[in-house]
Design a protein around this motif. Sequence first.
Motif, PDB file in Angstrom:
ATOM      1  N   ASN A 235      35.023  41.463  46.526  1.00 23.49           N
ATOM      2  CA  ASN A 235      36.318  42.111  46.323  1.00 23.49           C
ATOM      3  C   ASN A 235      36.890  41.824  44.944  1.00 23.49           C
ATOM      4  O   ASN A 235      36.527  40.844  44.293  1.00 23.49           O
ATOM      5  CB  ASN A 235      37.323  41.633  47.371  1.00 23.49           C
ATOM      6  CG  ASN A 235      37.029  42.125  48.756  1.00 23.49           C
ATOM      7  OD1 ASN A 235      36.236  43.044  48.958  1.00 23.49           O
ATOM      8  ND2 ASN A 235      37.673  41.512  49.744  1.00 23.49           N
ATOM      9  N   GLY A 236      37.840  42.653  44.562  1.00 27.92           N
ATOM     10  CA  GLY A 236      38.622  42.428  43.361  1.00 27.92           C
ATOM     11  C   GLY A 236      38.109  43.180  42.150  1.00 27.92           C
ATOM     12  O   GLY A 236      37.020  43.752  42.146  1.00 27.92           O
ATOM     13  N   ARG A 237      38.965  43.166  41.130  1.00 32.11           N
ATOM     14  CA  ARG A 237      38.593  43.716  39.831  1.00 32.11           C
ATOM     15  C   ARG A 237      37.930  42.581  39.055  1.00 32.11           C
ATOM     16  O   ARG A 237      38.591  41.615  38.673  1.00 32.11           O
ATOM     17  CB  ARG A 237      39.831  44.233  39.097  1.00 32.11           C
ATOM     18  CG  ARG A 237      40.468  45.434  39.794  1.00 32.11           C
ATOM     19  CD  ARG A 237      41.634  45.981  38.983  1.00 32.11           C
ATOM     20  NE  ARG A 237      42.699  45.006  38.802  1.00 32.11           N
ATOM     21  CZ  ARG A 237      43.876  45.041  39.427  1.00 32.11           C
ATOM     22  NH1 ARG A 237      44.151  46.018  40.280  1.00 32.11           N
ATOM     23  NH2 ARG A 237      44.779  44.121  39.194  1.00 32.11           N
ATOM     24  N   LYS A 238      36.642  42.705  38.853  1.00 29.63           N
ATOM     25  CA  LYS A 238      35.859  41.626  38.260  1.00 29.63           C
ATOM     26  C   LYS A 238      35.755  41.810  36.745  1.00 29.63           C
ATOM     27  O   LYS A 238      35.336  42.851  36.274  1.00 29.63           O
ATOM     28  CB  LYS A 238      34.481  41.569  38.914  1.00 29.63           C
ATOM     29  CG  LYS A 238      34.562  41.177  40.389  1.00 29.63           C
ATOM     30  CD  LYS A 238      33.284  41.397  41.149  1.00 29.63           C
ATOM     31  CE  LYS A 238      33.010  42.832  41.501  1.00 29.63           C
ATOM     32  NZ  LYS A 238      33.955  43.486  42.401  1.00 29.63           N
ATOM     33  N   HIS A 239      36.140  40.754  36.018  1.00 34.57           N
ATOM     34  CA  HIS A 239      36.055  40.716  34.562  1.00 34.57           C
ATOM     35  C   HIS A 239      35.021  39.655  34.213  1.00 34.57           C
ATOM     36  O   HIS A 239      35.175  38.499  34.610  1.00 34.57           O
ATOM     37  CB  HIS A 239      37.398  40.318  33.945  1.00 34.57           C
ATOM     38  CG  HIS A 239      38.543  41.174  34.386  1.00 34.57           C
ATOM     39  ND1 HIS A 239      39.025  42.205  33.620  1.00 34.57           N
ATOM     40  CD2 HIS A 239      39.300  41.138  35.514  1.00 34.57           C
ATOM     41  CE1 HIS A 239      40.047  42.769  34.263  1.00 34.57           C
ATOM     42  NE2 HIS A 239      40.223  42.141  35.413  1.00 34.57           N
ATOM     43  N   LEU A 240      33.997  40.019  33.460  1.00 30.43           N
ATOM     44  CA  LEU A 240      32.940  39.071  33.124  1.00 30.43           C
ATOM     45  C   LEU A 240      33.072  38.595  31.687  1.00 30.43           C
ATOM     46  O   LEU A 240      33.068  39.392  30.755  1.00 30.43           O
ATOM     47  CB  LEU A 240      31.564  39.702  33.333  1.00 30.43           C
ATOM     48  CG  LEU A 240      30.364  38.820  32.979  1.00 30.43           C
ATOM     49  CD1 LEU A 240      30.317  37.568  33.865  1.00 30.43           C
ATOM     50  CD2 LEU A 240      29.069  39.617  33.104  1.00 30.43           C
ATOM     51  N   ILE A 241      33.189  37.293  31.542  1.00 24.62           N
ATOM     52  CA  ILE A 241      33.085  36.635  30.245  1.00 24.62           C
ATOM     53  C   ILE A 241      31.625  36.182  30.186  1.00 24.62           C
ATOM     54  O   ILE A 241      31.198  35.378  31.012  1.00 24.62           O
ATOM     55  CB  ILE A 241      34.023  35.413  30.144  1.00 24.62           C
ATOM     56  CG1 ILE A 241      35.449  35.737  30.601  1.00 24.62           C
ATOM     57  CG2 ILE A 241      33.964  34.833  28.738  1.00 24.62           C
ATOM     58  CD1 ILE A 241      36.133  36.875  29.903  1.00 24.62           C
ATOM     59  N   TYR A 242      30.862  36.709  29.249  1.00 16.99           N
ATOM     60  CA  TYR A 242      29.428  36.426  29.228  1.00 16.99           C
ATOM     61  C   TYR A 242      29.139  34.936  29.145  1.00 16.99           C
ATOM     62  O   TYR A 242      29.731  34.210  28.347  1.00 16.99           O
ATOM     63  CB  TYR A 242      28.752  37.096  28.031  1.00 16.99           C
ATOM     64  CG  TYR A 242      28.628  38.584  28.119  1.00 16.99           C
ATOM     65  CD1 TYR A 242      28.055  39.203  29.224  1.00 16.99           C
ATOM     66  CD2 TYR A 242      29.057  39.390  27.071  1.00 16.99           C
ATOM     67  CE1 TYR A 242      27.920  40.585  29.282  1.00 16.99           C
ATOM     68  CE2 TYR A 242      28.917  40.765  27.118  1.00 16.99           C
ATOM     69  CZ  TYR A 242      28.357  41.356  28.229  1.00 16.99           C
ATOM     70  OH  TYR A 242      28.221  42.713  28.271  1.00 16.99           O
ATOM     71  N   GLY A 243      28.165  34.510  29.970  1.00 15.89           N
ATOM     72  CA  GLY A 243      27.618  33.162  29.883  1.00 15.89           C
ATOM     73  C   GLY A 243      26.209  33.238  29.341  1.00 15.89           C
ATOM     74  O   GLY A 243      25.675  34.325  29.086  1.00 15.89           O
ATOM     75  N   ASN A 244      25.583  32.108  29.198  1.00 17.37           N
ATOM     76  CA  ASN A 244      24.237  32.075  28.620  1.00 17.37           C
ATOM     77  C   ASN A 244      23.166  32.628  29.551  1.00 17.37           C
ATOM     78  O   ASN A 244      22.038  32.855  29.120  1.00 17.37           O
ATOM     79  CB  ASN A 244      23.871  30.654  28.176  1.00 17.37           C
ATOM     80  CG  ASN A 244      24.011  29.635  29.278  1.00 17.37           C
ATOM     81  OD1 ASN A 244      25.070  29.487  29.873  1.00 17.37           O
ATOM     82  ND2 ASN A 244      22.944  28.906  29.556  1.00 17.37           N
TER      83      ASN A 244
END
Length: 190
Positions: free
Chosen positions: A72-81
Amino acid sequence: MDYFISDMHFGHEDRVKWDARPFKDAAEMFSVMRERWNARVREDDDVWIVGDFTYYGETDDENIRHYALNLNGRKHLIYGNHDDRIKNSPALQHLFCECVYEKYIERDGRKFFLAHYPMVEWYRRPQGCVLIYGHIHGSCDDGYDFMAAHRKDEAFNAGCMINGYVPVTFEELALNNESFRQQYISDKEK
Protein backbone atom coordinates in the motif's frame (compact mmCIF):
# COMPACT_ATOMS: atom_id res chain seq x y z
CA MET A 1 0.86 10.30 6.70
CA ASP A 2 4.57 9.93 5.94
CA TYR A 3 6.40 6.68 6.68
CA PHE A 4 10.07 5.75 6.37
CA ILE A 5 11.83 2.43 5.77
CA SER A 6 15.00 1.11 4.14
CA ASP A 7 16.97 -2.01 3.34
CA MET A 8 14.08 -4.41 2.89
CA HIS A 9 16.10 -6.42 0.34
CA PHE A 10 12.99 -8.22 -0.87
CA GLY A 11 13.94 -11.47 -2.59
CA HIS A 12 17.40 -11.67 -1.02
CA GLU A 13 17.77 -15.09 0.60
CA ASP A 14 21.21 -14.47 2.09
CA ARG A 15 20.17 -11.17 3.68
CA VAL A 16 17.74 -13.09 5.92
CA LYS A 17 20.62 -14.94 7.58
CA TRP A 18 23.26 -12.18 7.35
CA ASP A 19 21.03 -9.80 9.34
CA ALA A 20 19.65 -12.64 11.50
CA ARG A 21 16.18 -11.57 10.39
CA PRO A 22 13.36 -13.47 12.12
CA PHE A 23 12.15 -15.23 8.97
CA LYS A 24 12.84 -18.70 7.57
CA ASP A 25 13.45 -17.38 4.04
CA ALA A 26 12.92 -14.44 1.68
CA ALA A 27 9.38 -15.54 0.78
CA GLU A 28 8.29 -15.53 4.42
CA MET A 29 10.07 -12.21 4.94
CA PHE A 30 8.06 -10.55 2.16
CA SER A 31 4.81 -12.18 3.29
CA VAL A 32 5.17 -10.97 6.89
CA MET A 33 6.44 -7.53 5.92
CA ARG A 34 3.63 -7.09 3.38
CA GLU A 35 1.04 -7.99 6.01
CA ARG A 36 2.53 -5.54 8.54
CA TRP A 37 3.00 -2.84 5.90
CA ASN A 38 -0.56 -3.08 4.55
CA ALA A 39 -2.09 -3.20 8.03
CA ARG A 40 -0.52 0.19 8.72
CA VAL A 41 -0.13 2.05 5.42
CA ARG A 42 -3.18 3.38 3.56
CA GLU A 43 -3.24 4.05 -0.17
CA ASP A 44 -2.99 7.82 0.37
CA ASP A 45 0.06 7.58 2.67
CA ASP A 46 3.57 8.37 1.44
CA VAL A 47 6.23 5.74 2.07
CA TRP A 48 9.79 6.97 1.69
CA ILE A 49 11.94 3.93 0.87
CA VAL A 50 15.50 4.99 1.64
CA GLY A 51 17.20 2.44 -0.57
CA ASP A 52 17.58 -1.26 -1.24
CA PHE A 53 13.99 -2.14 -2.03
CA THR A 54 15.17 -5.45 -3.49
CA TYR A 55 18.50 -7.08 -4.23
CA TYR A 56 19.75 -6.79 -7.79
CA GLY A 57 21.36 -10.20 -7.89
CA GLU A 58 18.35 -12.28 -6.88
CA THR A 59 15.24 -10.49 -8.10
CA ASP A 60 13.94 -10.20 -11.63
CA ASP A 61 11.60 -7.57 -13.06
CA GLU A 62 8.47 -9.63 -12.43
CA ASN A 63 9.32 -10.12 -8.75
CA ILE A 64 10.02 -6.40 -8.33
CA ARG A 65 6.61 -5.64 -9.88
CA HIS A 66 5.00 -8.16 -7.53
CA TYR A 67 6.61 -6.60 -4.45
CA ALA A 68 5.78 -3.01 -5.40
CA LEU A 69 2.20 -3.68 -6.50
CA ASN A 70 1.35 -5.59 -3.32
CA LEU A 71 2.37 -2.84 -0.89
CA ASN A 72 0.00 0.00 0.00
CA GLY A 73 0.81 3.67 -0.26
CA ARG A 74 2.52 6.07 -2.59
CA LYS A 75 6.03 4.66 -2.72
CA HIS A 76 8.99 7.00 -3.23
CA LEU A 77 12.33 5.29 -3.85
CA ILE A 78 15.62 6.84 -2.85
CA TYR A 79 18.11 4.67 -4.73
CA GLY A 80 20.33 2.38 -2.69
CA ASN A 81 23.35 0.43 -3.82
CA HIS A 82 21.20 -2.64 -4.62
CA ASP A 83 18.53 -0.87 -6.69
CA ASP A 84 20.41 -1.12 -10.02
CA ARG A 85 17.71 -3.14 -11.76
CA ILE A 86 15.17 -0.40 -11.00
CA LYS A 87 17.66 2.38 -11.91
CA ASN A 88 18.11 0.81 -15.33
CA SER A 89 14.44 0.16 -16.13
CA PRO A 90 11.95 2.95 -16.86
CA ALA A 91 9.17 0.34 -16.63
CA LEU A 92 10.16 -0.51 -13.05
CA GLN A 93 10.64 3.14 -12.14
CA HIS A 94 6.96 3.71 -12.99
CA LEU A 95 6.02 1.48 -10.03
CA PHE A 96 7.10 4.34 -7.76
CA CYS A 97 5.96 7.96 -7.51
CA GLU A 98 9.56 8.93 -8.01
CA CYS A 99 13.01 7.38 -8.04
CA VAL A 100 15.85 9.69 -7.02
CA TYR A 101 19.32 9.55 -5.47
CA GLU A 102 18.44 11.90 -2.63
CA LYS A 103 15.46 13.99 -1.59
CA TYR A 104 14.75 17.04 0.56
CA ILE A 105 11.22 17.30 1.95
CA GLU A 106 9.41 19.51 4.43
CA ARG A 107 6.52 18.14 6.46
CA ASP A 108 4.63 19.78 9.31
CA GLY A 109 7.38 22.31 9.90
CA ARG A 110 10.15 19.69 9.84
CA LYS A 111 12.93 19.39 7.27
CA PHE A 112 14.20 15.99 6.14
CA PHE A 113 17.04 15.00 3.85
CA LEU A 114 16.75 11.42 2.59
CA ALA A 115 19.80 9.54 1.31
CA HIS A 116 20.70 5.88 1.35
CA TYR A 117 24.14 6.35 2.87
CA PRO A 118 24.85 7.87 6.29
CA MET A 119 26.78 11.10 5.86
CA VAL A 120 28.58 13.67 7.97
CA GLU A 121 26.97 16.73 6.33
CA TRP A 122 23.79 17.18 4.31
CA TYR A 123 21.59 19.85 2.79
CA ARG A 124 20.25 22.37 5.31
CA ARG A 125 21.69 20.56 8.34
CA PRO A 126 22.61 23.94 9.95
CA GLN A 127 18.94 24.94 9.61
CA GLY A 128 17.72 21.92 11.58
CA CYS A 129 17.21 19.51 8.68
CA VAL A 130 17.56 15.90 9.85
CA LEU A 131 19.03 13.06 7.82
CA ILE A 132 17.14 9.82 7.28
CA TYR A 133 19.41 7.13 5.90
CA GLY A 134 19.81 3.39 5.49
CA HIS A 135 22.60 1.14 4.21
CA ILE A 136 24.15 0.08 7.54
CA HIS A 137 21.15 -2.13 8.43
CA GLY A 138 21.35 -2.93 12.14
CA SER A 139 25.12 -3.19 12.24
CA CYS A 140 27.26 -1.54 14.89
CA ASP A 141 30.42 -0.82 12.96
CA ASP A 142 32.62 2.30 12.77
CA GLY A 143 29.97 4.07 10.68
CA TYR A 144 27.32 3.42 13.31
CA ASP A 145 29.69 4.47 16.10
CA PHE A 146 30.27 7.80 14.40
CA MET A 147 26.59 8.46 13.68
CA ALA A 148 25.54 7.48 17.22
CA ALA A 149 28.23 9.62 18.85
CA HIS A 150 28.12 12.71 16.64
CA ARG A 151 24.75 12.80 14.87
CA LYS A 152 22.36 10.95 17.22
CA ASP A 153 19.84 13.80 17.37
CA GLU A 154 20.22 14.74 13.71
CA ALA A 155 20.45 11.49 11.73
CA PHE A 156 18.18 8.45 11.89
CA ASN A 157 18.59 4.94 10.49
CA ALA A 158 15.46 3.81 8.63
CA GLY A 159 16.71 0.19 8.40
CA CYS A 160 13.74 -2.14 8.65
CA MET A 161 15.56 -4.42 11.08
CA ILE A 162 15.66 -1.75 13.82
CA ASN A 163 12.16 -0.50 13.01
CA GLY A 164 10.12 -3.68 13.36
CA TYR A 165 10.20 -4.58 9.64
CA VAL A 166 7.50 -2.03 8.91
CA PRO A 167 7.41 1.57 7.66
CA VAL A 168 7.43 3.96 10.63
CA THR A 169 6.58 7.58 11.28
CA PHE A 170 9.39 10.00 12.08
CA GLU A 171 8.44 9.95 15.77
CA GLU A 172 8.65 6.15 15.81
CA LEU A 173 11.89 6.26 13.85
CA ALA A 174 13.46 8.57 16.45
CA LEU A 175 12.29 6.37 19.35
CA ASN A 176 13.49 3.17 17.67
CA ASN A 177 16.89 4.70 16.93
CA GLU A 178 17.29 5.80 20.55
CA SER A 179 16.26 2.34 21.84
CA PHE A 180 18.75 0.71 19.47
CA ARG A 181 21.48 3.12 20.63
CA GLN A 182 20.74 2.46 24.31
CA GLN A 183 20.87 -1.31 23.72
CA TYR A 184 24.16 -0.88 21.88
CA ILE A 185 25.63 1.13 24.79
CA SER A 186 24.39 -1.48 27.27
CA ASP A 187 25.88 -4.33 25.23
CA LYS A 188 29.25 -2.52 24.98
CA GLU A 189 29.37 -2.05 28.75
CA LYS A 190 28.95 -5.79 29.41
